[in-house]
Design an enzyme around this catalytic site. Structure first.
Site, PDB file in Angstrom:
ATOM      1  N   CYS A  33      12.168   9.464  10.786  1.00 43.34           N
ATOM      2  CA  CYS A  33      11.981   9.106  11.889  1.00 43.34           C
ATOM      3  C   CYS A  33      13.191   8.960  12.680  1.00 43.34           C
ATOM      4  O   CYS A  33      13.320   8.728  14.079  1.00 43.34           O
ATOM      5  CB  CYS A  33      11.269   7.697  12.429  1.00 43.34           C
ATOM      6  SG  CYS A  33      11.955   6.361  11.160  1.00 43.34           S
ATOM      7  N   LYS A  61       0.793  -1.051   0.069  1.00 40.93           N
ATOM      8  CA  LYS A  61      -0.010  -0.085  -0.150  1.00 40.93           C
ATOM      9  C   LYS A  61       0.765   1.183   0.050  1.00 40.93           C
ATOM     10  O   LYS A  61       1.611   1.692   0.960  1.00 40.93           O
ATOM     11  CB  LYS A  61      -1.078  -0.032   1.325  1.00 40.93           C
ATOM     12  CG  LYS A  61      -1.850   1.305   1.414  1.00 40.93           C
ATOM     13  CD  LYS A  61      -2.155   1.503   2.632  1.00 40.93           C
ATOM     14  CE  LYS A  61      -2.868   3.013   2.694  1.00 40.93           C
ATOM     15  NZ  LYS A  61      -2.056   3.985   2.380  1.00 40.93           N
ATOM     16  N   SER A 109       2.849   6.061  12.058  1.00 44.62           N
ATOM     17  CA  SER A 109       2.386   6.653  13.498  1.00 44.62           C
ATOM     18  C   SER A 109       2.181   5.688  14.368  1.00 44.62           C
ATOM     19  O   SER A 109       1.820   4.666  14.082  1.00 44.62           O
ATOM     20  CB  SER A 109       1.187   7.639  13.375  1.00 44.62           C
ATOM     21  OG  SER A 109      -0.108   6.702  13.176  1.00 44.62           O
ATOM     22  N   GLU A 157       6.492  13.993  18.620  1.00 46.39           N
ATOM     23  CA  GLU A 157       7.105  13.986  17.327  1.00 46.39           C
ATOM     24  C   GLU A 157       6.444  15.355  16.157  1.00 46.39           C
ATOM     25  O   GLU A 157       5.160  15.354  16.097  1.00 46.39           O
ATOM     26  CB  GLU A 157       6.799  12.639  16.459  1.00 46.39           C
ATOM     27  CG  GLU A 157       7.349  12.787  15.068  1.00 46.39           C
ATOM     28  CD  GLU A 157       7.334  11.371  14.415  1.00 46.39           C
ATOM     29  OE1 GLU A 157       8.333  10.554  14.293  1.00 46.39           O
ATOM     30  OE2 GLU A 157       6.365  10.984  14.049  1.00 46.39           O
TER      31      GLU A 157
END
Length: 503
Positions: free
Chosen positions: A285, A177, A230, A386
């Site tokens: 990240c 995806k 996330s 974040e």
């Protein structure tokens, strides 16, 4: 005005026009122009991709591993041949500057090269006479169909470096995806895989919303899920996937900290922090959004960081002189602006404000300049959550012990860094930091692909990380075979022991 492409999912070896009525605009972040219409594939189309992967699995899994990786050899050559094209594509759809976009593609190449080692890494183990006259052999075998759910921030590296090569080298098939904001890189790679000789159905790519991708979590033909995104979504995927008997690796959010001690080299440390904090627009990240600095050198270090950040050239991604490109889209820019305002409201000292940056000739692009907050204290959320943008927070501490304790308080633990010339403090830091990937005078401590990408705490959910030997274990399962052979005398026996020679 840029050409607006209507994209199609890649299913069973070809691009298929979606029957959906729902499309999402994908932008060129440097100009703000729409460059693609991205389909929200229907449930039936996602299921068709899974069906194609399932149908391809028997033939692909029975293809000898040395034959499977021959296709990856060809793919590697195609990546090199099309390096500039792929780099420009990443830059245009994602917003990374040219060097960063090329690095994204090079990491896809690195993952391909690591997967080429599958013939060695899939080797099993064996013991002759594990028990008298009994031999034991362990094999590694593929599992079936995997799903990969990827974010926008590395459109080449994550789907085509971290997931696809290792998955298919091990004999599995996969449905990716792709990220709705920038799926063209993955879709172009699919074409290169086909050119390299990959059989139809082994790799399939769809674009859809979270609603359609929920299918992966319960579909009986999906054996495992690799996710990057996330923490809230990653935890959900881990819980639901595992409850349905699927393997899951979920790589999630981070708030990486660097501890700078008073013996650190100020100039080189500041340069490393600039690269780590503002590279890729802070949208990674393993970015370094927080610096914890010993008070005795804080003023000097902060001044140097501010000086270097102020001199960064902000511009369009595909201008090779650009040092800081735009963020992915207007919505994410607005989110970062809200975080900056929150930092001001919380009382942090804004010493460099990137909110009003504009680029001549590209006024509609999604640009933000480097932004720095000093004297961020533990109760301020801007220093702990974040943000995923070019925003750096400075926290001041008295000593090593206070700094380490402050860092380990954070809920995330992807990476952690120390800048020092002290071997003692470096060793203490490595022993006691919660970070899964640790840098000593290295601002982005992402290991090369033969090692796992090993986040901890709320930065990762699962048992096996991606890449390295963990990656091969994730995409294979073990089968242990115990064998004995009867001589004429043994063959005449009518009884055997309870454990049949296994102890």
């Amino acid at each position: 005005m840029a050409e607006v492409k209507t994209l199609s999912p890649f299913i069973n070896g070809e691009y298929v026009m979606s029957k959906t009525e729902k499309y999402t605009d994908a932008f060129n972040p440097s100009t703000g122009e729409v460059i693609a219409k991205v389909p929200c594939c229907t449930v039936e189309e996602v299921e068709a991709a899974i069906d194609a992967a399932k149908a391809a699995y028997p033939g692909w899994s029975s293809t000898p591993v040395v034959k499977r990786v021959q296709i990856l050899y060809k793919l590697r050559d195609l990546i090199i041949e099309h390096m500039d094209e792929l780099t420009e594509l990443v830059a245009r759809e994602n917003g990374k500057n040219w060097a960063e976009a090329m690095g994204d593609v090079l990491k896809a190449k690195e993952g391909t090269e690591q997967a080429i080692a599958a013939p060695s890494l899939m080797m099993g183990e064996s013991t002759m006479d594990a028990s008298k006259g009994y031999d034991t052999v362990l094999y590694r075998e593929p599992l079936g169909v995997f799903a990969g759910i990827v974010p926008y921030n590395f459109p080449a590296m994550i789907p085509m470096g971290w997931m696809t090569p290792m998955c298919i080298a091990c004999g599995n098939t996969i449905v990716i995806k792709a990220a709705t904001f920038d799926p063209q890189s993955a879709l172009r790679f699919a074409q290169l895989y086909k050119e390299a000789g990959l059989p139809d159905g082994v790799l399939n790519i769809v674009t859809c919303s979270r609603k359609e991708s929920e299918i992966f979590l319960s579909h009986p033909d999906i054996r495992g899920i690799s996710f990057v995104g996330s923490t809230s979504v990653g935890k959900h995927i881990y819980q639901m996937g595992a409850s349905n008997g699927k393997r899951v690796q979920a790589l999630c959010e981070a708030k990486n900290h660097a501890l700078v001690l008073e013996d650190a080299h100020i100039e080189r440390t500041a340069a490393g922090i600039i690269n780590s904090a503002f590279g890729c627009g802070g949208q990674r990240c393993m970015a370094l959004p927080v610096v914890v600095v010993q008070e005795s050198i804080a003023d000097k270090l902060v001044a140097k960081i501010k000086e270097l950040a102020s001199n960064l050239k902000v511009g369009p991604a595909y201008d090779k002189s650009t040092q800081l490109g735009p963020v992915i889209n207007a919505g994410h820019k607005e989110s970062i602006l809200n975080w900056i305002q929150k930092g001001i409201d919380e009382g942090a000292e804004l010493i460099l404000d990137g909110r009003e940056v504009t680029v001549e000739g590209f006024e509609k692009g999604f640009y933000l300049g480097p932004t720095i907050f000093d004297k961020v204290t533990p109760e301020m959320s801007i220093g702990d959550k974040e943000i995923f943008g070019p925003v750096l927070c400075i926290k001041r501490v008295k000593n090593f012990e206070e700094g380490l304790e402050l860092m380990n308080r954070n809920e995330f633990a992807n990476g952690s860094v120390i800048y020092t010339q002290s071997g003692y403090y470096s060793r203490e830091f490595v022993r006691h930091t919660d970070g899964g990937m640790v840098g000593i005078n290295v601002g982005i401590p992402v290991p090369v692909g033969m090692y796992p990408f090993s986040g901890h705490k709320n930065s990762f959910f699962g048992d096996l990380h991606c890449l390295g030997k963990d990656g091969y274990r994730f995409y294979t399962e073990t089968k242990v075979v115990t064998t004995t052979w009867f001589d004429e005398e043994e063959g005449k026996k009518e009884k055997t022991s309870t454990w049949d020679g296994t102890i």
